[in-house]
Design a protein around this motif. Structure first.
Motif, PDB file in Angstrom:
ATOM      1  N   CYS A 181       0.839  -1.195   0.000  1.00  0.00           N
ATOM      2  CA  CYS A 181       0.000   0.000   0.000  1.00  0.00           C
ATOM      3  C   CYS A 181       0.881   1.254   0.000  1.00  0.00           C
ATOM      4  O   CYS A 181       1.893   1.309   0.705  1.00  0.00           O
ATOM      5  N   VAL A 182       0.496   2.268  -0.761  1.00  0.00           N
ATOM      6  CA  VAL A 182       1.281   3.500  -0.819  1.00  0.00           C
ATOM      7  C   VAL A 182       1.276   4.235   0.515  1.00  0.00           C
ATOM      8  O   VAL A 182       2.167   5.026   0.792  1.00  0.00           O
ATOM      9  N   MET A 183       0.275   3.972   1.340  1.00  0.00           N
ATOM     10  CA  MET A 183       0.204   4.598   2.665  1.00  0.00           C
ATOM     11  C   MET A 183       0.786   3.696   3.753  1.00  0.00           C
ATOM     12  O   MET A 183       0.809   4.072   4.914  1.00  0.00           O
ATOM     13  N   GLY A 184       1.220   2.504   3.369  1.00  0.00           N
ATOM     14  CA  GLY A 184       1.828   1.599   4.335  1.00  0.00           C
ATOM     15  C   GLY A 184       0.842   0.816   5.175  1.00  0.00           C
ATOM     16  O   GLY A 184       1.211   0.238   6.193  1.00  0.00           O
ATOM     17  N   ILE A 185      -0.409   0.779   4.748  1.00  0.00           N
ATOM     18  CA  ILE A 185      -1.421   0.036   5.495  1.00  0.00           C
ATOM     19  C   ILE A 185      -1.315  -1.441   5.127  1.00  0.00           C
ATOM     20  O   ILE A 185      -1.378  -1.800   3.953  1.00  0.00           O
ATOM     21  N   CYS A 191      -4.447  -3.278   3.207  1.00  0.00           N
ATOM     22  CA  CYS A 191      -5.049  -2.563   2.082  1.00  0.00           C
ATOM     23  C   CYS A 191      -5.115  -3.491   0.868  1.00  0.00           C
ATOM     24  O   CYS A 191      -4.130  -4.101   0.486  1.00  0.00           O
ATOM     25  N   ASN A 192      -6.303  -3.610   0.293  1.00  0.00           N
ATOM     26  CA  ASN A 192      -6.503  -4.393  -0.924  1.00  0.00           C
ATOM     27  C   ASN A 192      -7.812  -3.957  -1.567  1.00  0.00           C
ATOM     28  O   ASN A 192      -8.461  -3.027  -1.094  1.00  0.00           O
ATOM     29  N   MET A 193      -8.217  -4.619  -2.629  1.00  0.00           N
ATOM     30  CA  MET A 193      -9.444  -4.233  -3.334  1.00  0.00           C
ATOM     31  C   MET A 193     -10.680  -4.344  -2.437  1.00  0.00           C
ATOM     32  O   MET A 193     -11.613  -3.573  -2.565  1.00  0.00           O
ATOM     33  N   ASP A 194     -10.672  -5.292  -1.515  1.00  0.00           N
ATOM     34  CA  ASP A 194     -11.814  -5.476  -0.616  1.00  0.00           C
ATOM     35  C   ASP A 194     -11.789  -4.519   0.562  1.00  0.00           C
ATOM     36  O   ASP A 194     -12.821  -4.208   1.150  1.00  0.00           O
ATOM     37  N   ASN A 195     -10.613  -4.070   0.923  1.00  0.00           N
ATOM     38  CA  ASN A 195     -10.445  -3.186   2.074  1.00  0.00           C
ATOM     39  C   ASN A 195      -9.473  -2.061   1.692  1.00  0.00           C
ATOM     40  O   ASN A 195      -8.358  -1.994   2.199  1.00  0.00           O
ATOM     41  N   PRO A 196      -9.874  -1.166   0.761  1.00  0.00           N
ATOM     42  CA  PRO A 196      -8.949  -0.157   0.233  1.00  0.00           C
ATOM     43  C   PRO A 196      -8.709   1.009   1.197  1.00  0.00           C
ATOM     44  O   PRO A 196      -9.604   1.405   1.940  1.00  0.00           O
ATOM     45  N   CYS A 197      -7.476   1.534   1.151  1.00  0.00           N
ATOM     46  CA  CYS A 197      -7.181   2.758   1.893  1.00  0.00           C
ATOM     47  C   CYS A 197      -7.750   3.939   1.114  1.00  0.00           C
ATOM     48  O   CYS A 197      -8.247   3.781  -0.006  1.00  0.00           O
ATOM     49  N   VAL A 198      -7.645   5.140   1.671  1.00  0.00           N
ATOM     50  CA  VAL A 198      -8.245   6.312   1.021  1.00  0.00           C
ATOM     51  C   VAL A 198      -7.577   6.655  -0.311  1.00  0.00           C
ATOM     52  O   VAL A 198      -8.198   7.257  -1.175  1.00  0.00           O
ATOM     53  N   LEU A 199      -6.325   6.267  -0.502  1.00  0.00           N
ATOM     54  CA  LEU A 199      -5.628   6.567  -1.759  1.00  0.00           C
ATOM     55  C   LEU A 199      -5.700   5.429  -2.776  1.00  0.00           C
ATOM     56  O   LEU A 199      -5.324   5.602  -3.923  1.00  0.00           O
ATOM     57  N   HIS A 200      -6.172   4.283  -2.351  1.00  0.00           N
ATOM     58  CA  HIS A 200      -6.155   3.088  -3.193  1.00  0.00           C
ATOM     59  C   HIS A 200      -6.818   3.321  -4.553  1.00  0.00           C
ATOM     60  O   HIS A 200      -6.257   3.001  -5.594  1.00  0.00           O
ATOM     61  N   LEU A 248      -7.382   6.122  -6.021  1.00  0.00           N
ATOM     62  CA  LEU A 248      -6.730   7.203  -6.769  1.00  0.00           C
ATOM     63  C   LEU A 248      -5.437   6.766  -7.440  1.00  0.00           C
ATOM     64  O   LEU A 248      -5.138   7.192  -8.546  1.00  0.00           O
ATOM     65  N   VAL A 249      -4.660   5.931  -6.764  1.00  0.00           N
ATOM     66  CA  VAL A 249      -3.347   5.563  -7.303  1.00  0.00           C
ATOM     67  C   VAL A 249      -3.251   4.127  -7.777  1.00  0.00           C
ATOM     68  O   VAL A 249      -2.272   3.757  -8.422  1.00  0.00           O
ATOM     69  N   GLY A 250      -4.237   3.324  -7.480  1.00  0.00           N
ATOM     70  CA  GLY A 250      -4.182   1.898  -7.809  1.00  0.00           C
ATOM     71  C   GLY A 250      -3.899   1.621  -9.272  1.00  0.00           C
ATOM     72  O   GLY A 250      -3.027   0.819  -9.612  1.00  0.00           O
ATOM     73  N   LYS A 257       0.132   0.306 -13.617  1.00  0.00           N
ATOM     74  CA  LYS A 257       0.846   0.654 -14.854  1.00  0.00           C
ATOM     75  C   LYS A 257       2.353   0.740 -14.597  1.00  0.00           C
ATOM     76  O   LYS A 257       3.154   0.284 -15.409  1.00  0.00           O
ATOM     77  N   PHE A 258       2.708   1.357 -13.478  1.00  0.00           N
ATOM     78  CA  PHE A 258       4.120   1.495 -13.120  1.00  0.00           C
ATOM     79  C   PHE A 258       4.762   0.119 -12.946  1.00  0.00           C
ATOM     80  O   PHE A 258       5.869  -0.131 -13.437  1.00  0.00           O
ATOM     81  N   ILE A 259       4.071  -0.788 -12.277  1.00  0.00           N
ATOM     82  CA  ILE A 259       4.580  -2.144 -12.083  1.00  0.00           C
ATOM     83  C   ILE A 259       4.768  -2.836 -13.430  1.00  0.00           C
ATOM     84  O   ILE A 259       5.768  -3.511 -13.663  1.00  0.00           O
TER      85      ILE A 259
END
Length: 143
Positions: free
Chosen positions: A92-96, A99-108, A110-112, A117-119
């Protein structure tokens, strides 16, 4: 998205890709200032990449690090996985932790997609892809 260690490792590998081969090995002390990475840190990173057969090295008086033609086929993701491990890349970009598709963080959301694509870019870009047609080290490491 990449740790400083992965960034430094990629910089070191790119320098080797531009300047080395089996007949021309390079010592860390000859490149660390150009790539702007502390010498001991760069040595540790390159040793780790060599242990995992991402780059080549030879010990002894005519030793040093270099990239063979096969080494140049490795992807950026292979470098990142050796240095950071796969968990870091997919974390997770926030370090949570959960965090996953079922339990996304607030940025998930936006940046997922951009992170995916970056990966893909890391997975599909080889060392050779980055250096083809390039000869000037300053394109990679501006003064």
């Amino acid at each position: 998205m990449l740790s400083n260690s992965s960034k430094y490792a990629i910089k070191g590998v790119l320098y080797l890709a531009l300047n080395s081969n089996a007949d021309h090995k390079i010592l860390v002390r000859d490149i660390y200032e150009t790539v702007h990475v502390p010498e001991a840190y760069l040595a540790k990173l390159l040793q780790e990449l060599s242990r995992h057969d991402i780059i080549s090295s030879t010990r002894g008086p005519k030793g040093g690090f270099y990239l063979s033609e096969n080494d140049r086929q490795h992807t950026l993701m292979e470098i990142v996985k050796v240095i950071d491990g796969e968990k870091r890349v997919n974390s997770c970009v926030m370090g949570i932790r959960n965090c996953n598709m079922d339990n996304p963080c607030v940025l998930h959301k936006l940046v997922g997609a951009n992170k995916s694509k970056f990966i893909k870019v890391l997975e599909n870009t080889t060392i050779l892809d980055l250096i083809e047609g390039k000869e000037d080290v300053e394109e990679f490491f501006p003064l």
